[in-house]
Design a protein around this motif. Structure first.
Motif, PDB file in Angstrom:
ATOM      1  N   THR A  24      72.819  92.747  55.361  1.00 58.32           N
ATOM      2  CA  THR A  24      71.486  92.663  55.944  1.00 58.32           C
ATOM      3  C   THR A  24      71.404  91.258  56.501  1.00 58.32           C
ATOM      4  O   THR A  24      71.405  90.270  55.751  1.00 58.32           O
ATOM      5  CB  THR A  24      70.378  92.911  54.904  1.00 58.32           C
ATOM      6  N   CYS A  25      71.393  91.158  57.812  1.00 60.11           N
ATOM      7  CA  CYS A  25      71.444  89.863  58.492  1.00 60.11           C
ATOM      8  C   CYS A  25      70.193  89.045  58.163  1.00 60.11           C
ATOM      9  O   CYS A  25      69.073  89.544  58.304  1.00 60.11           O
ATOM     10  CB  CYS A  25      71.565  90.085  59.994  1.00 60.11           C
ATOM     11  N   PRO A  26      70.367  87.787  57.740  1.00 61.39           N
ATOM     12  CA  PRO A  26      69.217  86.944  57.422  1.00 61.39           C
ATOM     13  C   PRO A  26      68.436  86.511  58.670  1.00 61.39           C
ATOM     14  O   PRO A  26      67.324  86.017  58.555  1.00 61.39           O
ATOM     15  CB  PRO A  26      69.837  85.737  56.717  1.00 61.39           C
ATOM     16  N   TYR A  34      78.909  94.957  60.263  1.00 60.55           N
ATOM     17  CA  TYR A  34      79.801  93.831  60.507  1.00 60.55           C
ATOM     18  C   TYR A  34      79.109  92.536  60.106  1.00 60.55           C
ATOM     19  O   TYR A  34      77.910  92.363  60.334  1.00 60.55           O
ATOM     20  CB  TYR A  34      80.205  93.761  61.981  1.00 60.55           C
ATOM     21  N   VAL A  35      79.893  91.621  59.529  1.00 58.49           N
ATOM     22  CA  VAL A  35      79.336  90.360  59.041  1.00 58.49           C
ATOM     23  C   VAL A  35      80.290  89.212  59.385  1.00 58.49           C
ATOM     24  O   VAL A  35      81.514  89.384  59.408  1.00 58.49           O
ATOM     25  CB  VAL A  35      79.054  90.424  57.524  1.00 58.49           C
ATOM     26  N   GLU A  44      71.020  74.533  55.626  1.00 60.17           N
ATOM     27  CA  GLU A  44      70.983  75.636  54.661  1.00 60.17           C
ATOM     28  C   GLU A  44      72.342  76.323  54.582  1.00 60.17           C
ATOM     29  O   GLU A  44      73.079  76.370  55.556  1.00 60.17           O
ATOM     30  CB  GLU A  44      69.930  76.663  55.085  1.00 60.17           C
ATOM     31  N   ASP A  45      72.662  76.860  53.419  1.00 64.64           N
ATOM     32  CA  ASP A  45      73.885  77.633  53.224  1.00 64.64           C
ATOM     33  C   ASP A  45      73.562  79.091  53.552  1.00 64.64           C
ATOM     34  O   ASP A  45      72.916  79.776  52.764  1.00 64.64           O
ATOM     35  CB  ASP A  45      74.383  77.488  51.786  1.00 64.64           C
ATOM     36  N   ILE A  46      73.988  79.543  54.715  1.00 69.16           N
ATOM     37  CA  ILE A  46      73.617  80.858  55.221  1.00 69.16           C
ATOM     38  C   ILE A  46      74.820  81.793  55.167  1.00 69.16           C
ATOM     39  O   ILE A  46      75.909  81.431  55.597  1.00 69.16           O
ATOM     40  CB  ILE A  46      73.126  80.764  56.690  1.00 69.16           C
ATOM     41  N   GLU A  47      74.600  83.006  54.671  1.00 71.88           N
ATOM     42  CA  GLU A  47      75.645  84.026  54.634  1.00 71.88           C
ATOM     43  C   GLU A  47      75.079  85.325  55.169  1.00 71.88           C
ATOM     44  O   GLU A  47      73.871  85.565  55.108  1.00 71.88           O
ATOM     45  CB  GLU A  47      76.153  84.224  53.209  1.00 71.88           C
ATOM     46  N   GLY A  48      75.951  86.179  55.677  1.00 70.79           N
ATOM     47  CA  GLY A  48      75.557  87.517  56.091  1.00 70.79           C
ATOM     48  C   GLY A  48      75.118  87.660  57.527  1.00 70.79           C
ATOM     49  O   GLY A  48      74.527  88.672  57.899  1.00 70.79           O
ATOM     50  N   ILE A  49      75.398  86.675  58.370  1.00 69.06           N
ATOM     51  CA  ILE A  49      74.982  86.729  59.774  1.00 69.06           C
ATOM     52  C   ILE A  49      75.741  87.843  60.494  1.00 69.06           C
ATOM     53  O   ILE A  49      76.959  87.967  60.355  1.00 69.06           O
ATOM     54  CB  ILE A  49      75.230  85.381  60.475  1.00 69.06           C
ATOM     55  N   CYS A  50      75.014  88.616  61.287  1.00 63.89           N
ATOM     56  CA  CYS A  50      75.658  89.674  62.069  1.00 63.89           C
ATOM     57  C   CYS A  50      76.153  89.111  63.405  1.00 63.89           C
ATOM     58  O   CYS A  50      75.636  88.101  63.894  1.00 63.89           O
ATOM     59  CB  CYS A  50      74.701  90.857  62.293  1.00 63.89           C
TER      60      CYS A  50
END
Length: 174
Positions: A24-26, A34-35, A44-50
Motif C-alpha cells: 500500500t503506497c504511502p 509492485y514496490v 523520513e524513512d519511507i518504504e513501500g513506494i509504488c
C-alpha cells in the motif's frame, strides 16, 4: 496495470529495485502489486513506494526526497534531465554511494550490474572508462579483469547512452 517506463532505468525489475510484491503506497495510498526497494534520500524513512509515484514525481515531492544524490552524478547542463533523474527515476543499489554517468550531454541509462565476464566483449568500447578506473583506483587492467566480479568485492555497473547507445562503466568496492 502496466509498469511505467523510466528513461534512465529502463528495467528496474532486473536490477531488483522494483519487485513484484504487494504494497500500500504511502504516497498515493493505493494498493499495488509492485514496490520500490532502492535508495530514497529523505528525512523520513519511507518504504513501500509504488513505481507510479516515482514516475510522476509525487513521492519525491511529498517527502522532499530524491532517488539519486545530485552530487553523485556526472555534470549535465539541462536541469530537466537532472530533475528527471533525481526526482522521477528509480535508483540502483551500489556497494557504496551510487554514481550516475552521462554521455552526449544527458544521463545514461543504467543497464545492469556486471563483472568482467559480462562486459569483456565490450572491452574496446569501454576502454576510456577502464583506463580512468585503473588510473584513479591504482588498479592494473589485469587486476580489474580478475577482481571485477558481479556480486563480488569489486562491482561493476553498466550504463548506456540514451542517445548514441555507447556503453559506460562505473565500479565501486565493498
Amino acid at each position: 496495470m502496466t509498469l511505467p517506463t523510466f528513461k534512465y532505468n529502463p528495467d528496474p525489475i532486473s536490477l531488483n529495485v522494483i519487485k513484484k510484491e504487494h504494497t500500500t503506497c504511502p504516497v498515493c495510498e493505493k494498493e499495488s502489486e509492485y514496490v520500490y526497494h532502492g535508495p530514497f534520500y529523505s528525512v523520513e524513512d519511507i518504504e513501500g513506494i509504488c513505481p507510479w509515484c516515482i514516475k510522476d514525481g509525487s513521492a519525491a515531492k511529498k517527502y522532499n526526497g530524491s532517488f539519486q544524490d545530485d552530487v553523485s552524478c556526472d555534470d549535465v547542463n539541462q536541469q530537466e534531465y537532472v530533475d528527471e533523474l533525481i526526482f522521477r527515476t528509480p535508483g540502483y543499489c551500489g556497494w557504496q554511494q551510487e554514481y550516475w554517468l552521462s554521455h552526449c550531454g544527458d544521463f545514461c541509462a543504467i543497464v545492469q550490474y556486471v563483472g568482467w565476464k559480462e562486459i569483456e566483449h565490450l572491452e574496446e568500447e569501454l576502454s576510456e572508462d577502464i583506463e580512468d578506473i585503473c588510473s584513479g583506483g591504482g588498479l592494473t587492467k589485469e587486476n580489474l579483469k580478475q577482481w571485477l566480479v558481479n556480486g563480488g568485492d569489486l562491482q561493476g555497473y553498466l550504463f548506456q547512452c540514451v542517445h548514441c547507445k555507447k556503453h559506460r562503466l562505473y565500479i565501486d568496492a565493498s
